[in-house]
Enzyme design. Sequence first.
Site, PDB file in Angstrom:
ATOM      1  N   PHE A  19      44.066  57.783  26.334  1.00 56.63           N
ATOM      2  CA  PHE A  19      45.204  57.156  25.661  1.00 56.63           C
ATOM      3  C   PHE A  19      44.953  57.026  24.154  1.00 56.63           C
ATOM      4  O   PHE A  19      45.713  57.557  23.327  1.00 56.63           O
ATOM      5  CB  PHE A  19      45.438  55.792  26.321  1.00 56.63           C
ATOM      6  CG  PHE A  19      46.377  54.878  25.591  1.00 56.63           C
ATOM      7  CD1 PHE A  19      47.633  55.318  25.176  1.00 56.63           C
ATOM      8  CD2 PHE A  19      46.018  53.559  25.340  1.00 56.63           C
ATOM      9  CE1 PHE A  19      48.508  54.458  24.516  1.00 56.63           C
ATOM     10  CE2 PHE A  19      46.879  52.700  24.691  1.00 56.63           C
ATOM     11  CZ  PHE A  19      48.119  53.147  24.267  1.00 56.63           C
ATOM     12  N   ILE A  20      43.872  56.375  23.768  1.00 56.61           N
ATOM     13  CA  ILE A  20      43.583  56.189  22.335  1.00 56.61           C
ATOM     14  C   ILE A  20      43.292  57.547  21.699  1.00 56.61           C
ATOM     15  O   ILE A  20      43.782  57.869  20.612  1.00 56.61           O
ATOM     16  CB  ILE A  20      42.385  55.229  22.137  1.00 56.61           C
ATOM     17  CG1 ILE A  20      42.723  53.829  22.670  1.00 56.61           C
ATOM     18  CG2 ILE A  20      41.976  55.162  20.661  1.00 56.61           C
ATOM     19  CD1 ILE A  20      41.578  52.824  22.604  1.00 56.61           C
ATOM     20  N   TYR A  91      36.007  47.856  36.769  1.00 59.49           N
ATOM     21  CA  TYR A  91      34.784  47.028  36.629  1.00 59.49           C
ATOM     22  C   TYR A  91      34.494  46.302  37.951  1.00 59.49           C
ATOM     23  O   TYR A  91      33.343  46.014  38.266  1.00 59.49           O
ATOM     24  CB  TYR A  91      34.872  45.945  35.531  1.00 59.49           C
ATOM     25  CG  TYR A  91      35.656  46.296  34.303  1.00 59.49           C
ATOM     26  CD1 TYR A  91      35.733  47.603  33.846  1.00 59.49           C
ATOM     27  CD2 TYR A  91      36.309  45.294  33.575  1.00 59.49           C
ATOM     28  CE1 TYR A  91      36.474  47.899  32.717  1.00 59.49           C
ATOM     29  CE2 TYR A  91      37.042  45.588  32.448  1.00 59.49           C
ATOM     30  CZ  TYR A  91      37.124  46.893  32.024  1.00 59.49           C
ATOM     31  OH  TYR A  91      37.855  47.182  30.910  1.00 59.49           O
ATOM     32  N   GLU A 127      36.780  42.779  24.675  1.00 54.96           N
ATOM     33  CA  GLU A 127      36.252  42.053  25.833  1.00 54.96           C
ATOM     34  C   GLU A 127      34.816  41.564  25.598  1.00 54.96           C
ATOM     35  O   GLU A 127      34.348  40.673  26.306  1.00 54.96           O
ATOM     36  CB  GLU A 127      36.339  42.956  27.077  1.00 54.96           C
ATOM     37  CG  GLU A 127      36.043  42.216  28.349  1.00 54.96           C
ATOM     38  CD  GLU A 127      37.018  42.499  29.479  1.00 54.96           C
ATOM     39  OE1 GLU A 127      38.171  42.909  29.213  1.00 54.96           O
ATOM     40  OE2 GLU A 127      36.624  42.303  30.620  1.00 54.96           O
ATOM     41  N   TYR A 158      31.315  44.948  32.315  1.00 57.62           N
ATOM     42  CA  TYR A 158      31.883  45.819  31.286  1.00 57.62           C
ATOM     43  C   TYR A 158      31.609  45.238  29.906  1.00 57.62           C
ATOM     44  O   TYR A 158      31.120  45.920  29.000  1.00 57.62           O
ATOM     45  CB  TYR A 158      33.381  45.960  31.541  1.00 57.62           C
ATOM     46  CG  TYR A 158      34.156  46.656  30.446  1.00 57.62           C
ATOM     47  CD1 TYR A 158      33.951  47.995  30.164  1.00 57.62           C
ATOM     48  CD2 TYR A 158      35.121  45.967  29.706  1.00 57.62           C
ATOM     49  CE1 TYR A 158      34.681  48.633  29.166  1.00 57.62           C
ATOM     50  CE2 TYR A 158      35.858  46.599  28.711  1.00 57.62           C
ATOM     51  CZ  TYR A 158      35.631  47.935  28.440  1.00 57.62           C
ATOM     52  OH  TYR A 158      36.353  48.555  27.458  1.00 57.62           O
ATOM     53  N   ASN A 187      43.904  45.225  23.162  1.00 59.20           N
ATOM     54  CA  ASN A 187      45.091  45.526  23.980  1.00 59.20           C
ATOM     55  C   ASN A 187      46.138  46.411  23.296  1.00 59.20           C
ATOM     56  O   ASN A 187      47.204  45.945  22.898  1.00 59.20           O
ATOM     57  CB  ASN A 187      45.725  44.213  24.475  1.00 59.20           C
ATOM     58  CG  ASN A 187      44.852  43.560  25.539  1.00 59.20           C
ATOM     59  OD1 ASN A 187      43.926  42.820  25.193  1.00 59.20           O
ATOM     60  ND2 ASN A 187      45.103  43.845  26.789  1.00 59.20           N
ATOM     61  N   ARG A 207      46.291  49.202  33.997  1.00 56.16           N
ATOM     62  CA  ARG A 207      46.455  47.938  33.270  1.00 56.16           C
ATOM     63  C   ARG A 207      47.853  47.370  33.447  1.00 56.16           C
ATOM     64  O   ARG A 207      48.736  48.019  34.007  1.00 56.16           O
ATOM     65  CB  ARG A 207      46.122  48.157  31.792  1.00 56.16           C
ATOM     66  CG  ARG A 207      44.636  48.224  31.575  1.00 56.16           C
ATOM     67  CD  ARG A 207      44.271  48.891  30.289  1.00 56.16           C
ATOM     68  NE  ARG A 207      44.487  50.316  30.369  1.00 56.16           N
ATOM     69  CZ  ARG A 207      43.987  51.201  29.506  1.00 56.16           C
ATOM     70  NH1 ARG A 207      43.254  50.787  28.509  1.00 56.16           N
ATOM     71  NH2 ARG A 207      44.231  52.489  29.642  1.00 56.16           N
ATOM     72  N   ASP A 308      38.859  36.269  34.440  1.00 52.24           N
ATOM     73  CA  ASP A 308      39.831  36.694  33.430  1.00 52.24           C
ATOM     74  C   ASP A 308      39.480  36.121  32.061  1.00 52.24           C
ATOM     75  O   ASP A 308      38.884  35.045  31.957  1.00 52.24           O
ATOM     76  CB  ASP A 308      41.236  36.231  33.848  1.00 52.24           C
ATOM     77  CG  ASP A 308      42.316  37.147  33.285  1.00 52.24           C
ATOM     78  OD1 ASP A 308      42.010  37.958  32.389  1.00 52.24           O
ATOM     79  OD2 ASP A 308      43.463  37.039  33.746  1.00 52.24           O
ATOM     80  N   ARG A 312      42.739  35.958  23.641  1.00 51.67           N
ATOM     81  CA  ARG A 312      42.042  36.840  22.684  1.00 51.67           C
ATOM     82  C   ARG A 312      42.862  36.939  21.411  1.00 51.67           C
ATOM     83  O   ARG A 312      43.846  37.667  21.370  1.00 51.67           O
ATOM     84  CB  ARG A 312      41.969  38.262  23.221  1.00 51.67           C
ATOM     85  CG  ARG A 312      41.222  38.464  24.470  1.00 51.67           C
ATOM     86  CD  ARG A 312      41.443  39.894  24.929  1.00 51.67           C
ATOM     87  NE  ARG A 312      40.645  40.160  26.094  1.00 51.67           N
ATOM     88  CZ  ARG A 312      40.853  41.173  26.909  1.00 51.67           C
ATOM     89  NH1 ARG A 312      41.850  42.010  26.698  1.00 51.67           N
ATOM     90  NH2 ARG A 312      40.069  41.346  27.936  1.00 51.67           N
TER      91      ARG A 312
HETATM   92  N1  UDP Z   1      47.723  41.236  35.332  1.00 53.19           N
HETATM   93  C1  UDP Z   1      48.848  40.781  36.013  1.00 53.19           C
HETATM   94  N2  UDP Z   1      49.530  41.649  36.793  1.00 53.19           N
HETATM   95  C2  UDP Z   1      49.183  42.962  36.919  1.00 53.19           C
HETATM   96  C3  UDP Z   1      48.049  43.438  36.213  1.00 53.19           C
HETATM   97  C4  UDP Z   1      47.341  42.548  35.409  1.00 53.19           C
HETATM   98  O1  UDP Z   1      49.199  39.590  35.951  1.00 53.19           O
HETATM   99  O2  UDP Z   1      49.897  43.675  37.637  1.00 53.19           O
HETATM  100  C5  UDP Z   1      47.010  40.311  34.411  1.00 53.19           C
HETATM  101  C6  UDP Z   1      45.481  40.313  34.451  1.00 53.19           C
HETATM  102  O3  UDP Z   1      44.993  39.422  35.440  1.00 53.19           O
HETATM  103  C7  UDP Z   1      45.162  39.853  33.048  1.00 53.19           C
HETATM  104  C8  UDP Z   1      46.261  40.479  32.196  1.00 53.19           C
HETATM  105  O4  UDP Z   1      47.335  40.764  33.097  1.00 53.19           O
HETATM  106  O5  UDP Z   1      45.311  38.451  32.928  1.00 53.19           O
HETATM  107  C9  UDP Z   1      45.885  41.741  31.453  1.00 53.19           C
HETATM  108  O6  UDP Z   1      45.278  42.642  32.343  1.00 53.19           O
HETATM  109  P1  UDP Z   1      44.976  44.166  32.002  1.00 53.19           P
HETATM  110  O7  UDP Z   1      44.630  44.861  33.280  1.00 53.19           O
HETATM  111  O8  UDP Z   1      46.112  44.760  31.237  1.00 53.19           O
HETATM  112  O9  UDP Z   1      43.675  44.212  31.073  1.00 53.19           O
HETATM  113  P2  UDP Z   1      42.836  43.148  30.190  1.00 53.19           P
HETATM  114  O10 UDP Z   1      43.711  42.712  29.069  1.00 53.19           O
HETATM  115  O11 UDP Z   1      42.441  42.008  31.099  1.00 53.19           O
HETATM  116  O12 UDP Z   1      41.658  43.943  29.736  1.00 53.19           O
END
Ligand code: UDP
Length: 350
Positions: A19-20, A91, A127, A158, A187, A207, A308, A312
């Site tokens: 993606f990036i 992860y 992260e 991770y 993000n 994601r 979680d 951030r």
């Molecule tokens: N999340 C959610 N529903 C989904 C997928 C993720 O509520 O269908 C939440 C997840 O628990 C986290 C946030 O959305 O709090 C962002 O998750 P993501 O997988 O995008 O990556 P992160 O920002 O944690 O690296």
Amino acid sequence: MRENNNTSETIAVFGAGGFIGSHMIEALTATNYKVLAIDVDLKKLAEVLPDSTNVTTIELDITKDREKVEELIKDSDIVVDLIAYANPSIYITDPIGTVTLDLFENLWITELCVKYKKFLFQYSTCEVYGLDNGRNQPFNEEESLLVVGPINEHRWIYSCAKQMLERIVHAYGIKEGLDYIVIRPFNFVGPRIDYLIDDKDEEGNPRVFSHFMSALLLNKPLPLVDGGINLRSYTHIEDATDAFMRILENRQQFNREIINIGTPENETSIRGLAELMIELYNEETGANFSAGTVDIPSEEFYGEGYADCDRRIPDNSKIASLGWKEKYNLEEIFRDAIRYYIKNNEFVTQ
Ligand code: UDP
């Protein structure tokens, strides 16, 4: 697009097909760099490369074709390392694979940059900062503590793998004079972020954007993990790429530093994001999406070992000092990404 004047420099981008990487390569086509776009899977690049460019694509697996990797680094001036598993579900399901690729394989690229004296751009992650723990302060590259949970929350493998890599890169800077910049992305979202998933695909767990987008297209409830209370700050991939291009041009100024790329203004709770995406989807399609959201416990959604990040907020003063300012606000980021996925509405399972 700005252009560099130095026609002789070669930039090797490892992970160019992601993606990036695919957005970075697109931006690099408008420069005079000689670009080597390297990935195990170059599908995403097909969409962005004009017929004749300054980019050479090279399909290879860095874990297998080691001689070729060494040769490519030797022949380059600048190395960008984007290779990583960067998806929370991986992860959890494959912590060993995560640390093997994200630390050990990447370390080998670092060591080749030391050996051949190449400038390394190491992509890391926001992260590494871990938990905000109610401090509500922007994460600063030099001052913020890196706070993670206990070992049984193995999501943090991770964060720790990336932190260890950063520490080793830093140590090589001190001990061997490695020229490097570590980038911490916050993000990023935009076209080509992830694959969509359907009900039948039990493997797929990308994601949050892709989960919500898939649910919208399938008229299913958007899953809110643990109520969607956690906060994220989003950046459009074009803004993120623009930040990288500015850093690339000013790399001597930031040599041996860490740089956040993120947009504190674009913060939302995940629940708020679900509501926004439903609203934008209705506007874009004229639909009246009625399936709403559904709360799901994290163990059910991800499996045991999930934890979680609560919040951030990036301190982005370094990129701001280069004249960078985001062009996309929260609504514009998600409208653009939703449009792309409506236009390319086909489910690709991995
Ligand atoms: N999340 C959610 N529903 C989904 C997928 C993720 O509520 O269908 C939440 C997840 O628990 C986290 C946030 O959305 O709090 C962002 O998750 P993501 O997988 O995008 O990556 P992160 O920002 O944690 O690296």
